[in-house]
Write an enzyme that holds these catalytic residues in place. Sequence first.
Site, PDB file in Angstrom:
ATOM      1  N   ASP A 390       0.860  -1.178   0.000  1.00 53.81           N
ATOM      2  CA  ASP A 390       0.000   0.000   0.000  1.00 53.81           C
ATOM      3  C   ASP A 390       0.902   1.235   0.000  1.00 53.81           C
ATOM      4  O   ASP A 390       2.103   1.139   0.267  1.00 53.81           O
ATOM      5  CB  ASP A 390      -0.890  -0.034   1.242  1.00 53.81           C
ATOM      6  CG  ASP A 390      -1.815   1.165   1.328  1.00 53.81           C
ATOM      7  OD1 ASP A 390      -2.330   1.583   0.275  1.00 53.81           O
ATOM      8  OD2 ASP A 390      -2.015   1.683   2.432  1.00 53.81           O
ATOM      9  N   PHE A 535     -11.127  23.901  -9.408  1.00 50.26           N
ATOM     10  CA  PHE A 535     -10.333  22.869 -10.065  1.00 50.26           C
ATOM     11  C   PHE A 535     -11.232  21.924 -10.848  1.00 50.26           C
ATOM     12  O   PHE A 535     -12.366  21.658 -10.475  1.00 50.26           O
ATOM     13  CB  PHE A 535      -9.604  22.019  -9.021  1.00 50.26           C
ATOM     14  CG  PHE A 535      -8.234  22.488  -8.670  1.00 50.26           C
ATOM     15  CD1 PHE A 535      -7.195  22.385  -9.580  1.00 50.26           C
ATOM     16  CD2 PHE A 535      -7.968  23.006  -7.415  1.00 50.26           C
ATOM     17  CE1 PHE A 535      -5.919  22.799  -9.237  1.00 50.26           C
ATOM     18  CE2 PHE A 535      -6.701  23.418  -7.069  1.00 50.26           C
ATOM     19  CZ  PHE A 535      -5.681  23.315  -7.984  1.00 50.26           C
ATOM     20  N   THR A 672      -2.513   1.126  -4.612  1.00 49.64           N
ATOM     21  CA  THR A 672      -3.019   2.215  -3.778  1.00 49.64           C
ATOM     22  C   THR A 672      -4.367   2.702  -4.277  1.00 49.64           C
ATOM     23  O   THR A 672      -4.692   2.577  -5.463  1.00 49.64           O
ATOM     24  CB  THR A 672      -2.010   3.385  -3.750  1.00 49.64           C
ATOM     25  OG1 THR A 672      -2.553   4.464  -2.998  1.00 49.64           O
ATOM     26  CG2 THR A 672      -1.708   3.878  -5.163  1.00 49.64           C
TER      27      THR A 672
END
Length: 1093
Positions: A390, A535, A672
Site C-alpha cells: 500500500d 479545479f 493504492t
Amino acid sequence: MTVCSLFVEKERRVKANARDYNDKFSYVDNRIKTSKYNIFTFLPINLFEQFQRVANAYFLVLLILQVIPEISSLSWFTTIVPLVLVLVITAVKDATDDYFRHKSDRQVNNRQSQVLIRGSLQNEKWMNVRVGDIIRLENNQFVAADILLLCSSEPYGLCYIETAELDGETNLKVRQALTVTSDLGSISKLMDFDGEVICEPPNNKLDKFTGTLYWRDNKYPLDNEKMLLRGCVLRNTEWCFGIVIFAGLQTKLMQNCGRTKFKRTSIDKLMNTLVLWIFAFLICMGVILAIGNTIWENWIGRNFEVFLPWDEFQSSAVFSGFLTFWSYIIILNTVVPISLYVSVEVLRLGHSFFINWDRKMYYSQMDTAAEARTTTLNEELGQVEFIFSDKTGTLTQNIMVFSKCSINGRTYGDVYDEFDQKVEITEKTACVDFSFNPLCDRRFKFYDCSLVEAIKLEDPAVQEFFRLLALCHTVMPEEKSEGHLVYQAQSPDEGALVTAARNFGFVFRARTPETITLCEMGRAVTYQLLAILDFNNVRKRMSVIVRNPQGQIKLYSKGADTIIFERLDPSSEDLMCTTSEHLSEFAGEGLRTLALAYKELDEDYFEVWTKKLLFASTVIENREDQLADLYEEIEQGMKLLGATAIEDKLQEGVPETIACLSLADIKIWVLTGDKLETAMNIGYSCNMLRDDMNEVFVVSGHTLLEVQQQLRSAKEHILGLSRVGSAGDVEKMFTEDSVFEETIIAEYALVINGHSLAHALEPQLERILLDLACLCKTVICCRVTPMQKAQVVELVKRHKRAVTLAIGDGANDVSMIKTAHIGVGISGQEGMQAVLASDYSFAQFRYLQRLLLVHGRWSYFRMCNFLGYFFYKNFAFTLVHFWYGFFCGFSAQIGLDTHYWTAVNHFFIWGSLTVYFAILFAMQSDGIFGIFPSNFPYIGTARNCLSEKSVWLVILLTTVVCVVPGLVVSFLRVDLFPTLTDKVRHLQQSRRKQGPQEQNLRRVRRTSSRRSAYAFSHQQGYGELITSGKNMRMSAVSSARSPGRTPHSSNWIENMLKRKNEVSCASFESKGSPEEQQESNTESKTTAHRLTD
C-alpha cells in the site's frame, strides 16, 4: 413481486421503520465474523486442516496398524504420544490466534449505536442493528453499516466523511441527502417516514450504488453520493440520520475482505511431497522384504515348523509375506519420524522469538516491537519474490508538509551556514520562531528564518503570496475554542498550504458563501467572495475573485506551472524563467509543486464578465464549454507571484529499503487507492520511478479494447516487436517470451488506473497484464479497490508460482494481506485491522528489509540444514533395519530394542563424560590408594591439577591447535577455491563498501510535465458548494451576508443552486408536455455530467 431468491438475491427491498416487513427477506444482521472457528467447529475443522499434512495422515494410518497385534512388533504408545503432542500444540496455537480474532469481533460488534425504535432513540449494540433501522450518527463516529443518508445537522442534508478505512485517503468527502428527506430532522418526522428503497443486491463495488426511493407516490433516484459506507467516519457534522441498507457481512467493506485462509509454506508443501516419495520408497522396501520373507519361508522356514509352528491364521508363506509387509511398514516408519514435525515446530517457534526480540525492529516513538503473529511462515520470508505494498501510511506518513517556496525569484526553505554553504536539515536543526503569531499551528516547522524576516519587513510580494494561499482554496475552518483552529481540507495538500499561510501571519479564520475572513498580521480583514473558478481535470488550476476592503477586485490563481505560465502577462517572462528553474529543483527533490499568480480586475470589465457568466450558466447547450471559455478569458494576463513545494513525507528509510530489496531481485508493486499523479509522485520520491527510465507506460483506457491495445502496445515496445505479421504471431510471441524476462536490460515502469485494471483482470487480458508487469522494473496500480488488490495478488500467485508478500496498514489492505502467502501489517494511523489480519507486524516499512533479508534468510538457511541432517540421520537409522532383515530371515525383528534406544543414546553421551571423570578422580582418591598403595600413589592429583592455571592453559592450547587448522582451511577455501555463492557474497560486500545506494538514490531532475502533481490529480473541488451556502449554517449565512454583494453574482449562484436542486430531486414520474420533458432531460443530463466531471 420478485424479491431475492433463496440462494441469489436479485434485488433488495428495504422499508423504513418496518422490521416485520424486512424480516420476510431474512437479511443478515449487523454482526461481523472474521474468526475461523467456534466452540463446536474448532475440533473438526482444525483436525481437518492439520491432517492436510500428509505426514499427520500417514502417522494416523500407522497408529491404526500398530494396534493390530498380528502385524505390530512395536507398541502403539510410541506413535500416539508424539502425534497427539503435535496436534495439541498446533491446535493451541491456532486457538490462540483465533481467540484474538474473536476478541476483535466482540469489540466491534458491541459498539453502541443510537437506533430509532418505537418512537425514541435507544442505544443498541452494532450486532443488533438490522436492515431498515433508522440510526443516528454523531461527529467522529464510525458508520455502523451501509446506510442511506436521510438528513443531517448541516444545511441541505450535507455531511462530511473520511474514508481512510476504505481507500486509505484521509481527505474529506461530501455526501448529500435527497432534498425531500433533508428536513426529516425531528424524531416525529422520522417515525412517520415509511419510504421503501429498492436497490442492487450486496456487492463489493465501493464507488457504485444504484437504487430508487419510493415515498409518497414519487420515485427518487439514489446513487453512491447519498450512501455512507461502513468503515467511514463522520467528520465536521454534529449528527445525521440514515436508514440501514446493507448490514454485517453484506456491507461493501466486508464484501471486500477476503476469507481467512490456511497458509502453508513451500517447505511444508515440499515435505508433503517428500513424504509421499519416501512413503513410496517405504512401500518398495516393505515389498522387497515381504518377497524375501515369502521365499525364505518356502525354502528355509519349513525346516523350523517342528519347533516354531505357524500361527493358526497363517495358512501359507504368501500370507506370511503379506503380514511381514505391514510389519516392516511399522518398523521402517522412522524414515519419516513424527519427531520431524515436532522439531520443525520448535525450530519455527525459536525463530519467532528471534523476530519478537529483535531490538533493531523496535520503534521507540510508538513503543511498538515487531511481532510474529504466526510461527509457521518464518522460512517462507527468505523466499519472497513479489512484494505488494500500500502507499498511504505504508510508504508515506500521510503528512503533507510545506517545505519550500519561490517568491519573486527568490527561494526560501534551505538553510545556509556562515560560509554560505547549504546545510542539511535534521531533527537538530533549529526551527523558525513563530511566537509573534498567537494563532500559529505549533506543529508546523520551517527552518528558513529569512522568510519570517521578509514577512515582518512587510515585503509586498511575500505578503501577496501568503494572502493568495489564505484566500484561494475550498478549506472549511472549525474553531473549537478561541484560537484553536482546525482545517477540514478536501486534500492534505490544500490543508498544508493554508496552514503555512496561517503560520506566516495570514490566518484563515472563517468563511460564508459571500465572504472570507482573514487575520493578517493580527488585523481582521474580510474579503468579499465574488466567484470561485474551481479545479477540474481539464483546467488543472483554481482561481478566486475577491474584493478587498479598499474596493479593489483581484483574481488569485494557483495550479500546474505549465498551465499558469501559459496565461501570464509578458512582463512576468523573466520571473517565469527564474521560477521555472526553482520548480525544477523542487521537483527533482520529489516535492509537489504549484505555481501562484494574481491579477487586478477593472470594475467595469468584471461587471460585463459577470453578465456573460450569468448568461452562460443558464444556457442548455454547450454550457460547460461556454463557462470554460469565460474562465479562460478572465485568467489571461496574470502576474506571477511564485511557487510552492510540498513534501509528502516518506517514512524514514523507505528509498533505501526499496533499493536494497531490489538488489535482492525482489519485485515491489504499489497498490493504492490514491490518484494516479499522486501515486506517481510518491514513486519518484521512493526512486521506484526515475526520469532515466526508458519508458513509463500509463494504462488508463476506459473500455476493454482500449486497455487491450495499450497493454499490447507496451509489450511490443519492450520486446522490440515493431512489426508483427498477424494477431496469431502476437499471441505466439506473448506466450513464448518468458526467456525475454531475464534478458531485458532497459528499465520500464507500468502505471495502471483502477478502471483500466478492472478490464485488465478479465480472463482474456490477465495474462498479458502479468507478462507486461513482470517485464517492468516498477508497477504502480492506483485507484484500486480492496478486492482488486487481492485479485492482483491472486493473479501473481496463480501464474508465477512465486512467494508473495503483502504489506499495508489499513482496513482496505486486509483482503490483500489475507490473499498473499505472507501478510505484514503496519501499526500506523489507520487502526489495527491490518495488524489483526496479518502474519507479522511492525511499525515502520524499513523493518521489512531486516525481516526478509536477515530473519527470512537465516530461518530458511537453518531449516534447510536441519532438514538435510534430519533426513540423513533417519535414513541411516532406518536402512540398518532393512539390512538387518536379510540376516534375521525377514522376520520383522528390530535390530535395536525400541524401549531402550533413546536411553542408550543419552547413556552413551552423558554416561561417557560421567565415567571418564569418575574414573579419573577414583584412581587418584584416598580409597583406591588404601587398597593398591603401590599402583595408585598419586593421591589428589586430579583435584590439584584442575586448580592449576597451567593445566587449563594446556587444555585451551590443545583445543586451539585442534580447531584452528580446520578454520584456516575453511577460510582459505573461500579465498582460493570460492563457490558461486562466495563470489556473489563478496561482490555484494564490495558494492556495499562503495556505497551503491548513494549512486542509485541520487535525486533526479524531472521534466516539467511531472511537476505540479497536485494540480494534475486534484478532483472537482467544492467551489460551487461553498458559494451556494449549502454547507453553511443558515444563521451564519444570514448574519455574515455582505450588504454590498454584487446582485449579478448572487443571482448566478441562486440559479446554479436552483438547477442543481432540480437535478438532484428529479422525479422519475414527472409529467408535462413532451417538449418540456425533452428540454428538462437535456438540461438535467448536461448539469449532471458537469457535476460528475
